[in-house]
Design a protein around this motif. Structure first.
Motif, PDB file in Angstrom:
ATOM      1  N   UNK A 119       0.824  -1.214   0.000  1.00  0.00           N
ATOM      2  CA  UNK A 119       0.000   0.000   0.000  1.00  0.00           C
ATOM      3  C   UNK A 119       0.863   1.271   0.000  1.00  0.00           C
ATOM      4  N   UNK A 120       1.993   1.226  -0.710  1.00  0.00           N
ATOM      5  CA  UNK A 120       2.905   2.372  -0.705  1.00  0.00           C
ATOM      6  C   UNK A 120       2.254   3.621  -1.297  1.00  0.00           C
ATOM      7  N   UNK A 121       1.464   3.449  -2.363  1.00  0.00           N
ATOM      8  CA  UNK A 121       0.813   4.613  -2.974  1.00  0.00           C
ATOM      9  C   UNK A 121      -0.219   5.215  -2.018  1.00  0.00           C
ATOM     10  N   UNK A 122      -0.923   4.354  -1.318  1.00  0.00           N
ATOM     11  CA  UNK A 122      -1.897   4.848  -0.343  1.00  0.00           C
ATOM     12  C   UNK A 122      -1.202   5.610   0.788  1.00  0.00           C
ATOM     13  N   UNK A 123       0.002   5.142   1.168  1.00  0.00           N
ATOM     14  CA  UNK A 123       0.759   5.819   2.208  1.00  0.00           C
ATOM     15  C   UNK A 123       1.178   7.217   1.768  1.00  0.00           C
ATOM     16  N   UNK A 124       1.550   7.352   0.496  1.00  0.00           N
ATOM     17  CA  UNK A 124       1.925   8.667  -0.038  1.00  0.00           C
ATOM     18  C   UNK A 124       0.731   9.614   0.027  1.00  0.00           C
ATOM     19  N   UNK A 125      -0.430   9.119  -0.386  1.00  0.00           N
ATOM     20  CA  UNK A 125      -1.644   9.949  -0.340  1.00  0.00           C
ATOM     21  C   UNK A 125      -1.967  10.337   1.102  1.00  0.00           C
TER      22      UNK A 125
END
Length: 343
Positions: A119-125
């Motif tokens: 969930x790296x992209x979700x963490x960035x968001x």
């Protein structure tokens, strides 16, 4: 290009390190300086870690810098709140936001060392969302509390703070969308350098007096005038006889209208005679004193009624302000007073 980057980057690092050394003696005594010191360290870490690969910074140093820069956004949030709010102290909610932000922020930074979490992209968001929320909350507080600020230099600083924050955020945001990474890093350092330089000059503006071992301004004898101050007499009458502080929603504009003087004159008067830096603190001090008297004399009256009768708009606000000023809740204050009288 590399030479320009080095001049700007290391000039910023040097100035920030100088600020850290100058303020270290105040860290244990003044929360603002403690948070400012931590924020300064995180900014140094960002400047070091975002340096071009040509600097050949070891991976160990970069990892340490990533750790130190992790709480940067939350520290800036705390610093702004402490700077403009005399009564702010980090509470459970602020600590929780700091913890969540650090976990999310550090999880993203692990990608720079080849560690990609689910969930790296979700963490960035989530990180961007938290950052925008903290900045938005800070801007709202700086604007909202500005009308009741009794310190004119700080009232002026609020405007400059908002302008500098908006300008730097806009420049960096545009750069991240349009420029290569190397130029983004240089631009961040370029935006930061003039701000740090201004703080350095502001902090050391007393150096001339130190250089000659005496104040640069001539000393003047204190005034021996004992003439009554009509504005102060009006204020005392309104507070002690008319008890205007019992009016819910009383503002400094409303009080200045009652006194028939400009707001700026009333701000100076209250600050000079009471030492309060914020109008709400001045009014709440009188409201709590009134509430304490009611708690001692009207022992059968519910605390909620006493809160409303003392000018507070709600019980939670009354409990929070009372505990901050007295050191205990209204209920505990009443119980201990009753036990003392019972003995």
């Amino acid at each position: 290009m590399l030479l320009i980057d080095a001049i700007i980057r290391f000039a910023g690092v040097g100035l920030i390190v100088s600020l850290i050394l100058q303020t270290m003696g105040f860290w244990r005594k003044i929360p603002l300086f403690a948070v400012a010191g931590a924020l300064a360290i995180s900014i140094v870490a960002i400047l070091i870690n975002s340096a071009p690969a040509a600097y050949a910074i070891p991976d160990e140093a970069r990892f340490l810098a990533k750790v130190l820069e992790t709480p940067n956004g939350a520290l800036f949030w705390w610093f702004g709140l402490l700077l403009f709010d005399d009564e702010f102290r980090p509470k459970a909610t602020h600590l929780a936001v700091m913890a969540v932000y650090c976990v999310v922020s550090f999880s993203i930074r692990l990608r720079y060392f080849g560690i990609v979490l689910p969930f790296s992209e979700e963490l960035v968001i989530a990180a961007y969302g938290l950052s925008f929320a903290m900045v938005g909350h800070l801007v709202w507080r700086v604007i909202k509390d500005g009308t009741g600020d009794l310190l004119e230099p700080r009232r002026s600083a609020r405007r400059w703070f908002i302008m500098a924050l908006a300008m730097s955020s806009t420049i960096i945001g545009i750069a991240e969308l349009t420029l290569p990474h190397a130029y983004q890093s240089l631009l961040r350092a370029s935006v930061l350098l003039p701000i740090v330089l201004w703080v350095q000059l502001w902090l050391t503006d007393v150096i001339p007096s130190k250089a000659v071992f005496r104040p640069t301004a001539p000393l003047t004898a204190p005034s021996k005038s004992t003439a009554p101050d009509p504005d102060l007499e009006k204020l005392r009458r309104l507070m002690t006889e008319e008890k205007v502080y019992l009016e819910p929603g009383l503002t400094i504009a409303g009080l200045s209208d009652r006194m028939g003087i400009p707001e700026h004159r009333l701000r100076k008067l209250i600050n000079r005679t009471s030492g309060f830096g914020n109008f709400s603190g001045f009014i709440n001090f009188h409201r709590v004193a009134h509430a304490k008297a009611l708690l001692l004399t009207e022992t059968d009256t519910p605390v909620t009624s006493i809160a409303l009768d003392s000018g507070f708009a709600s019980l939670p606000t009354f409990n929070r302000v009372f505990k901050n000023l007295v050191g205990q809740s209204p209920t505990v204050f009443r119980q201990k007073a009753a036990e003392g009288m019972g003995r």
